[in-house]
Write an enzyme that holds these catalytic residues in place. Structure first.
Site: not given
Ligand code: NAD
Length: 414
Positions: A105-106
């Site tokens: 994720a980011k």
């Protein structure tokens, strides 16, 4: 000196080079490339001068088939949804390369922290977390620091998340030690970059002792990479960042440079232990090892032809475009990709999460020893793919990661 590139397209081209080797069907590629979930939020903040300003934030969860999704939060004026998608997907492949039980994720918020007060930064962070907290959590998605965010930012993340969820230190990593952060986390990415550089030098026959190293970026990753490589006997001959460049063919005093940068709002400019040079020419500096440790897309069709290093080790995420990758390969320059080279950070973030879940803490020596074991294993796993398929290290790392994620997905079902 820039080349316009879409970072997400760039990562997916790297994905396809490995998927071609694995003869992966198009329908599987479509599933594995597409993010699970994308959240986009508006963050209205009352600024110190009384004005109301709307900031934009994103969180992309790319793939969670091997575990909770994991990835940093970046504060930068230019960050956009495609950057965050690219960085989220890189986290999926990175966690798979080092074989830790996470997905990717980011997050990103479009803001310029250099122009904001501490109070404004806290307000942006709290509003961002309040708006995305429903998709976060120790078993869902665990943020961490990235460019322009740090342990203080993660303390606010933990506090804001805890308003509804209660005391959950495993909801975020990269926290201050006092709040359940791990020993060694701050230095972990740079330590990992140095370990991978040492392993790569060993298989490529480049003596690390006396090797000349050039770095772009002297923040968290750049400064610790320089420290550990210096300790291993390499010579740091040039460093460039957003304030300028400094070089010294005889090698720079890394401790003195670190002290200078801390005292000068994060910039190398003005350091007296070397001569100033134009930071734009950093990739053309004469050296054995080049380490980009700042932003994405910087080694591109414009800058790659001038690279003189034998080895490029990607401390930064996505610093090399696919076009530049081919130029470097044709010049006989080995590139150790981000998803291997800078995975020490997420590895120690994993240790922090484990320690938080157990509420039992390890000392720094134990953290570094465990990190080193994982990084060496990952390097040799990737090296095995490179030897087997006769491909670059980037493609070898993607092959390893794709195999692991694909297998997990097959077993769990689409
Ligand atoms: P940081 O904010 O601590 O440092 C960023 C550095 O980049 C600074 O030295 C800054 O001067 C430099 N920089 C910024 N804009 C620049 C420009 N236009 N030209 C030249 N230099 C510029 O960030 P960091 O945590 O060290 O992250 C650096 C890179 O490493 C990023 O790509 C990040 O995604 C990646 N990374 C970080 C970690 C981590 O644990 N911090 C882990 C894996 C990857």
């Amino acid at each position: 000196m820039t080349e316009h590139i879409n970072l997400f397209d760039n990562v997916n081209r790297q994905f396809d080079e490995a998927a071609d080797i694995l003869e992966m069907p198009q329908e599987v590629r479509d599933v594995l490339k597409t993010p699970y979930r994308e959240v986009s939020v508006a963050l209205p903040i009352r600024m110190d001068d009384g004005s109301l300003k709307v900031f934009h934030g994103f969180r992309v969860q790319h793939n969670g088939v091997r575990g909770p999704q994991k990835g940093g939060i970046r504060y930068h004026p230019d960050v956009d949804l495609d950057d965050v998608r690219a960085l989220a997907s890189l986290m999926t492949w990175k966690t798979a390369v080092v074989n830790i039980p996470f997905g990717g994720a980011k997050g990103g918020v479009q803001c310029d922290p250099s122009k904001m007060s501490l109070h404004e930064l806290e307000a942006v962070t709290r509003r961002y977390i309040a708006k995305i907290s429903m998709v976060l959590g120790p078993t869902r998605d665990i943020p961490a620091p990235d460019v322009n965010t740090n342990a203080q930012t993660m303390a606010w993340v933990m506090d804001e998340y805890g308003r509804k969820a209660g005391y959950q230190p495993a909801c975020v990593t990269g926290k201050p030690i006092e709040l359940g952060g791990s020993q060694g986390r701050e230095a972990a990415t740079g330590k990992g970059v140095a370990i991978i550089t040492r392993e790569a030098c060993s298989v490529l026959g480049i003596p690390l002792k006396g090797a000349r190293v050039v770095l772009q970026g002297f923040g968290n990753v750049g400064s610790y990479t320089a420290k550990f490589l210096d300790e291993m006997g390499a010579i740091i001959v040039a460093v460039a960042d957003h304030t300028g460049g400094v070089r010294n063919a005889g090698g720079m005093d890394v401790t003195a440079l670190t002290t200078h940068v801390k005292a000068n709002k994060g910039g190398v400019a003005g350091f007296t232990g070397g001569e100033a040079f134009d930071a734009e020419s950093v990739f053309a500096q004469d050296c054995d090892i080049l380490i980009p440790a700042a932003l994405g897309g910087v080694i591109n069709k414009v800058t790659a032809p001038d690279v003189k290093a034998k080895l490029v080790v990607e401390g930064a995420n996505a610093p090399t475009t696919t076009g530049a990758d081919h130029i470097l390969r044709d010049k006989g320059i080995t590139v150790i990709p981000d998803i291997l080279a800078n995975a020490g950070g997420v590895t120690v973030s994993y240790f922090e999460w484990v320690q938080n879940l157990q509420q039992f803490f390890w000392d720094e020596a134990e953290v570094f020893q465990k990190e080193e074991k994982i990084m060496i294993q990952a390097f040799h796993d990737v090296h095995g793919k490179v030897t087997k398929h006769g491909c670059t290290y980037r493609t070898g790392a993607f092959v390893l990661a794709l195999e692991r994620v694909y297998k997990a997905n097959l077993m769990r079902g689409w």
